[in-house]
Design a protein around this motif. Sequence first.
Motif, mmCIF file in Angstrom:
data_model
loop_
_atom_site.group_PDB
_atom_site.id
_atom_site.type_symbol
_atom_site.label_atom_id
_atom_site.label_comp_id
_atom_site.label_asym_id
_atom_site.label_seq_id
_atom_site.Cartn_x
_atom_site.Cartn_y
_atom_site.Cartn_z
ATOM 1 N N UNK A 236 0.820 -1.212 0.000
ATOM 2 C CA UNK A 236 0.000 0.000 0.000
ATOM 3 C C UNK A 236 0.855 1.263 0.000
ATOM 4 N N UNK A 237 1.902 1.260 0.850
ATOM 5 C CA UNK A 237 2.684 2.479 1.029
ATOM 6 C C UNK A 237 3.476 2.859 -0.212
ATOM 7 N N UNK A 238 4.265 1.920 -0.741
ATOM 8 C CA UNK A 238 5.106 2.315 -1.880
ATOM 9 C C UNK A 238 4.289 2.487 -3.159
ATOM 10 N N UNK A 239 3.154 1.780 -3.269
ATOM 11 C CA UNK A 239 2.263 2.020 -4.412
ATOM 12 C C UNK A 239 1.678 3.427 -4.350
ATOM 13 N N UNK B 255 12.647 0.461 -5.801
ATOM 14 C CA UNK B 255 13.480 0.961 -4.712
ATOM 15 C C UNK B 255 12.698 1.157 -3.431
ATOM 16 N N UNK B 256 11.523 1.776 -3.542
ATOM 17 C CA UNK B 256 10.697 1.995 -2.353
ATOM 18 C C UNK B 256 10.151 0.675 -1.816
ATOM 19 N N UNK B 257 9.867 -0.267 -2.719
ATOM 20 C CA UNK B 257 9.378 -1.577 -2.288
ATOM 21 C C UNK B 257 10.423 -2.358 -1.524
ATOM 22 N N UNK B 258 11.672 -2.270 -1.957
ATOM 23 C CA UNK B 258 12.755 -2.969 -1.254
ATOM 24 C C UNK B 258 12.934 -2.417 0.158
#
Length: 227
Positions: A104-107, A127-130
Motif C-alpha cells: 500500500x505504502x510504496x504504491x 526501490x521503495x518496495x525494497x
Amino acid sequence: MKQGFLSILPLAAGAALYGFAFGVLAAQIGFPWWGVALMSGLVHAGSSQIVAVEQFGSHGFVLGAVLAGAALNLRYLGIIASLSEVLRDVPMRLRLLAIHITGDENWALTMARRARDPDIGAAFLIGSGLTMISVWVISTTAGALIGGAIPDLEGYGLGFAFTAAFIAMARAMWRGRQVILPWAITFAATLALVRAGMGPAFAIVLGSLAGVAIATLDRSRRRQDIA
C-alpha cells in the motif's frame, strides 16, 4: 531506484511501528518468530497478515484466517492493474519482483509522485518496495522475538500505528474534490457492513468495490461531458 529507496523512509518508519506491533500480537497468539519472519517475507501484506492472525487468535480456524486475509488482499488486483503503464517496459523477472514487493505504502507514494512527474516509474517503485519489505520483515521479526515481554500494546500507544500509517497513505493519494464522492461511498458502505455484522476484511473489500464503481461511473460521465 535510490530515490524511491530514500523517499519512502518516513512511511517505512510508521510501518516499522505497526510491524513491530503485529510481531508482538502474533507471538502472543503462539506463532514462532521464524514463522512470522517467513510470513512477512512471502506474504508481505501487512493489513491482511494482521487480520489473518487476529482471526486465527479469535476463532482458531486456519481456513477462516486464510480466507479473511485473502479477502482483504483482493484490493491488490486493482493495485497491480494500475501499474500496467509503470511496468510495461520492465523485464519479466523485475516485473515479478516489483509485484511481490508492492504494498500500500510504496504504491501510493509511487502513484502520487508519478502524477506530478511522469518520469517516476519502475525504478522508484522497486526501490521503495525494497525498503518497505526489508523494514517489514525486520520489524515483525523483532516484535515476535520479544513479544512475550510486552503484555499490552495499547499501553505503549502502538495500537494507533496501523491507523496512522493509513492516514498518511490516504493523504498522499488525495487528488482533490473529485475523489470526495468515491471515498465517502467507500467509507459509508464499509461502516454500514461492519455494523450489520459482516467481518471487517470482507466489509473493506465490498466497500472498496462500491467506491470503485462510483469512481468508474463518475469518470465515464465526465468523458461524455467532454465529448
